[in-house]
Motif scaffolding. Structure first.
Motif, PDB file in Angstrom:
ATOM      1  N   PRO A  73      12.272   4.019 -24.859  1.00 15.33           N
ATOM      2  CA  PRO A  73      13.105   4.141 -26.068  1.00 15.33           C
ATOM      3  C   PRO A  73      14.009   5.369 -26.071  1.00 15.33           C
ATOM      4  CG  PRO A  73      10.774   3.826 -26.623  1.00 15.33           C
ATOM      5  CD  PRO A  73      10.835   4.151 -25.177  1.00 15.33           C
ATOM      6  N   LEU A  74      13.753   6.318 -25.174  1.00 19.96           N
ATOM      7  CA  LEU A  74      14.518   7.566 -25.153  1.00 19.96           C
ATOM      8  C   LEU A  74      15.776   7.476 -24.298  1.00 19.96           C
ATOM      9  CD1 LEU A  74      11.534  10.079 -24.713  1.00 19.96           C
ATOM     10  CD2 LEU A  74      12.541   9.209 -26.854  1.00 19.96           C
ATOM     11  N   TYR A  75      15.872   6.431 -23.483  1.00 21.91           N
ATOM     12  CA  TYR A  75      17.008   6.314 -22.561  1.00 21.91           C
ATOM     13  C   TYR A  75      18.283   5.896 -23.285  1.00 21.91           C
ATOM     14  CZ  TYR A  75      13.593   6.460 -18.708  1.00 21.91           C
ATOM     15  OH  TYR A  75      12.600   6.817 -17.841  1.00 21.91           O
ATOM     16  N   PRO A  76      19.440   6.168 -22.660  1.00 20.25           N
ATOM     17  CA  PRO A  76      20.707   5.683 -23.246  1.00 20.25           C
ATOM     18  C   PRO A  76      20.699   4.169 -23.391  1.00 20.25           C
ATOM     19  CG  PRO A  76      21.118   7.262 -21.477  1.00 20.25           C
ATOM     20  CD  PRO A  76      19.655   6.958 -21.438  1.00 20.25           C
ATOM     21  N   VAL A  77      21.503   3.662 -24.321  1.00 20.80           N
ATOM     22  CA  VAL A  77      21.578   2.218 -24.571  1.00 20.80           C
ATOM     23  C   VAL A  77      22.089   1.513 -23.324  1.00 20.80           C
ATOM     24  CG1 VAL A  77      22.662   0.414 -25.970  1.00 20.80           C
ATOM     25  CG2 VAL A  77      21.938   2.573 -27.032  1.00 20.80           C
ATOM     26  N   PRO A 129       0.783  -1.235   0.000  1.00 26.22           N
ATOM     27  CA  PRO A 129       0.000   0.000   0.000  1.00 26.22           C
ATOM     28  C   PRO A 129       0.820   1.292   0.000  1.00 26.22           C
ATOM     29  CG  PRO A 129      -0.962  -1.588   1.514  1.00 26.22           C
ATOM     30  CD  PRO A 129       0.348  -2.160   1.069  1.00 26.22           C
ATOM     31  N   SER A 130       2.072   1.224   0.459  1.00 23.30           N
ATOM     32  CA  SER A 130       2.873   2.445   0.511  1.00 23.30           C
ATOM     33  C   SER A 130       3.585   2.732  -0.812  1.00 23.30           C
ATOM     34  CB  SER A 130       3.921   2.346   1.628  1.00 23.30           C
ATOM     35  OG  SER A 130       4.817   1.277   1.386  1.00 23.30           O
ATOM     36  N   PHE A 131       3.657   1.748  -1.715  1.00 25.17           N
ATOM     37  CA  PHE A 131       4.315   1.937  -3.006  1.00 25.17           C
ATOM     38  C   PHE A 131       3.340   2.582  -3.996  1.00 25.17           C
ATOM     39  CE2 PHE A 131       7.925  -1.430  -3.109  1.00 25.17           C
ATOM     40  CZ  PHE A 131       8.328  -1.061  -1.836  1.00 25.17           C
ATOM     41  N   PRO A 132       3.837   3.385  -4.939  1.00 26.94           N
ATOM     42  CA  PRO A 132       2.948   3.905  -5.995  1.00 26.94           C
ATOM     43  C   PRO A 132       2.323   2.745  -6.768  1.00 26.94           C
ATOM     44  CG  PRO A 132       5.083   5.029  -6.023  1.00 26.94           C
ATOM     45  CD  PRO A 132       5.226   3.879  -5.085  1.00 26.94           C
ATOM     46  N   ASP A 133       0.995   2.628  -6.736  1.00 30.39           N
ATOM     47  CA  ASP A 133       0.274   1.527  -7.388  1.00 30.39           C
ATOM     48  C   ASP A 133       0.825   0.165  -6.986  1.00 30.39           C
ATOM     49  OD1 ASP A 133      -1.438   3.286  -8.829  1.00 30.39           O
ATOM     50  OD2 ASP A 133       0.157   3.609 -10.296  1.00 30.39           O
ATOM     51  N   GLY A 134       1.296   0.065  -5.763  1.00 30.84           N
ATOM     52  CA  GLY A 134       1.816  -1.199  -5.264  1.00 30.84           C
ATOM     53  C   GLY A 134       3.144  -1.600  -5.857  1.00 30.84           C
ATOM     54  N   GLY A 135       3.714  -0.734  -6.726  1.00 30.73           N
ATOM     55  CA  GLY A 135       4.929  -1.108  -7.437  1.00 30.73           C
ATOM     56  C   GLY A 135       4.637  -1.989  -8.628  1.00 30.73           C
ATOM     57  N   MET A 136       3.460  -1.814  -9.239  1.00 32.03           N
ATOM     58  CA  MET A 136       3.056  -2.688 -10.339  1.00 32.03           C
ATOM     59  C   MET A 136       3.741  -2.331 -11.655  1.00 32.03           C
ATOM     60  SD  MET A 136       1.402  -5.238 -11.451  1.00 32.03           S
ATOM     61  CE  MET A 136       0.429  -5.623  -9.993  1.00 32.03           C
ATOM     62  N   ALA A 137       3.758  -1.050 -12.011  1.00 32.93           N
ATOM     63  CA  ALA A 137       4.369  -0.638 -13.279  1.00 32.93           C
ATOM     64  C   ALA A 137       4.546   0.864 -13.282  1.00 32.93           C
ATOM     65  CB  ALA A 137       3.498  -1.062 -14.465  1.00 32.93           C
ATOM     66  N   ARG A 190       3.497   6.181 -19.584  1.00 35.29           N
ATOM     67  CA  ARG A 190       4.658   7.062 -19.429  1.00 35.29           C
ATOM     68  C   ARG A 190       5.954   6.251 -19.478  1.00 35.29           C
ATOM     69  NH1 ARG A 190       6.939  11.683 -18.053  1.00 35.29           N
ATOM     70  NH2 ARG A 190       8.611  11.747 -16.493  1.00 35.29           N
ATOM     71  N   GLU A 191       5.969   5.115 -18.817  1.00 32.60           N
ATOM     72  CA  GLU A 191       7.157   4.271 -18.841  1.00 32.60           C
ATOM     73  C   GLU A 191       7.473   3.813 -20.265  1.00 32.60           C
ATOM     74  OE1 GLU A 191       8.336   1.029 -15.767  1.00 32.60           O
ATOM     75  OE2 GLU A 191       7.218  -0.015 -17.347  1.00 32.60           O
ATOM     76  N   LYS A 192       6.460   3.359 -20.989  1.00 41.78           N
ATOM     77  CA  LYS A 192       6.662   2.896 -22.358  1.00 41.78           C
ATOM     78  C   LYS A 192       7.124   4.032 -23.271  1.00 41.78           C
ATOM     79  CE  LYS A 192       5.863  -1.420 -21.892  1.00 41.78           C
ATOM     80  NZ  LYS A 192       7.002  -2.371 -22.032  1.00 41.78           N
ATOM     81  N   VAL A 242      16.537  -1.264 -18.479  1.00 37.85           N
ATOM     82  CA  VAL A 242      16.631  -0.263 -19.539  1.00 37.85           C
ATOM     83  C   VAL A 242      17.409   0.958 -19.055  1.00 37.85           C
ATOM     84  CG1 VAL A 242      14.417   0.822 -18.938  1.00 37.85           C
ATOM     85  CG2 VAL A 242      15.319   1.039 -21.255  1.00 37.85           C
ATOM     86  N   GLY A 243      18.344   1.417 -19.872  1.00 36.20           N
ATOM     87  CA  GLY A 243      19.084   2.643 -19.581  1.00 36.20           C
ATOM     88  C   GLY A 243      20.124   2.542 -18.497  1.00 36.20           C
TER      89      GLY A 243
END
Length: 386
Positions: free
Chosen positions: A380-384, A73-81, A374-376, A147-148
């Motif tokens: 693709p914008l992050y460094p390789v 409950p303390s995580f944003p959206d339970g830490g789902m995504a 937002r994550e998706k 990623v990144g």
């Protein structure tokens, strides 16, 4: 990708030189059997289709599509995504905070020369305030599956990372833990119970090829039983080094991020779980407010110390969206993988149901959808990834 041993003289080409050991602190890497499982790199929409069906059934059974978001409950959206790593780090107290590798964060400014220079000076100041020095690990605040993630060993590396990082997005600079060994500890505790259990232990081996004095890196990758099947992962990452000829016996590490999708080798470590280890993670979980379900990614000094519940540092905590990654051991069958994930999700919804009875209210499923989009968008914008 053969496990380190004291080499005879002369050194065989598949062994590292004595002064460059690999997989330090890990159990010997078993490379017998198939290099990869037949489903290990299936497209996600195919592999996870049965899991999606189970989710629908569990949501109907428990009368709540957002119930899984109540696992923590303390995580944003339970830490789902799409959750912020920084938001989770800032929740940590007591033993959990002490166990986490030091970090600082920075929001990327304008994507121009002046903006990069300003961000550089800000980053250096933040690192000093957090008692961080090079080398560090740079990674996006929002992102999954490695990623990144890149090692940053100098000011030049940091400037290059900042320059390629998306404007307005936040990144984390974290202590580079000196230990070579890495693991994922999946922990579950039912609300109302004093202790939990380690549901899964995954040992992560960073893949290497060994130089023979005449083959290029591209040729070594192609000739390796496992890496040769994953050239689509390794070749783009090392495209500027593919013509390099490694000295005889010299190891070359193919992956830095401890993520299966980035080419790291995963092995089922269930046989190494001990009561002392479970007590150590009970104490860590107890010092994270309302945490019941998720995976601790960590680096450790030796498997013996980890079994005693000591000698490790956390680098990340995944919530409800984490999975028991030992399923990517090449000897795990498809039936075993699905049995593990079905049981994992059954526990996820049971924990959510218990927390609902305790008075917690499930977040809106639309909030989760916005975070996922937002994550998706950012990935693709992050460094390789390295």
């Amino acid at each position: 990708m053969t496990e380190t041993a004291t080499p005879p003289t002369p050194t065989p080409p598949h062994r590292p030189t004595p002064n460059r050991p690999i997989h330090v602190g890990m159990p010997p890497l078993d490379m017998s059997g198939p290099p990869v499982s037949h489903f290990e790199f299936w497209p996600q929409h195919i592999f996870y289709a049965p899991i999606a069906l189970q989710w629908c059934w569990l949501a109907l059974r428990h009368r709540g599509p957002g119930l899984a978001l109540l696992a923590n409950p303390s995580f944003p959206d339970g830490g789902m995504a799409g959750e912020s790593k920084l938001a989770i780090f800032e929740l940590l107290e007591g033993q959990a905070r002490e166990a986490m590798a030091r970090w600082t964060s920075l929001t990327r400014g304008p994507a121009d020369t002046i903006g990069t220079a300003q961000d550089m000076e800000t980053a250096i100041g933040l690192m000093a305030a957090a008692d961080l020095s090079f080398p560090v690990v740079a990674k996006p605040d929002i992102g999954c599956r490695g990623v990144g993630v890149r090692p940053v060993r100098s000011r030049e590396d940091l400037a290059a990372y900042l320059e390629s990082f998306p404007q307005g997005a936040r990144l984390i600079l974290q202590e580079m833990v000196e230990h070579e060994a890495e693991a994922g500890v999946f922990y579950v505790r039912l609300p109302g119970e004093k202790t939990g259990r380690i549901f899964s232990l995954t040992l992560k081996y960073f893949p290497h090829v060994i130089g023979d004095g005449h083959s290029t890196l591209a040729e070594l990758i192609a000739a390796d039983p496992r890496a040769g099947l994953l050239q689509h992962i390794y070749l783009p990452r090392h495209r500027h080094r593919l013509d390099m000829v490694l000295p005889h016996g010299e190891p070359f590490r193919l992956a830095f991020a401890g993520s299966h999708s980035r080419g790291t080798i995963f092995r089922d470590g269930a046989a190494y779980i001990t009561q002392e280890m479970e007590r150590a993670f009970d104490a860590i979980a107890d010092s994270i407010p309302e945490f019941y379900f998720g995976r601790f990614d960590l680096r450790f000094e030796s498997i013996e110390k980890l079994q005693r519940g000591e000698g490790f540092k956390l680098v990340e905590i995944n919530g409800a969206g984490g999975e028991a990654t030992h399923i990517w051991d090449r000897k795990t069958t498809l039936r075993q993988a699905y049995a593990t994930l079905f049981e994992q999700n059954r526990l996820l919804f049971e924990i959510g149901a218990r927390n609902r009875r305790r008075g917690f209210r499930a977040p809106s499923i639309w909030n989760l959808w916005d975070a996922y989009k937002r994550e998706k968008h950012l990935n693709p914008l992050y460094p390789v990834t390295q």
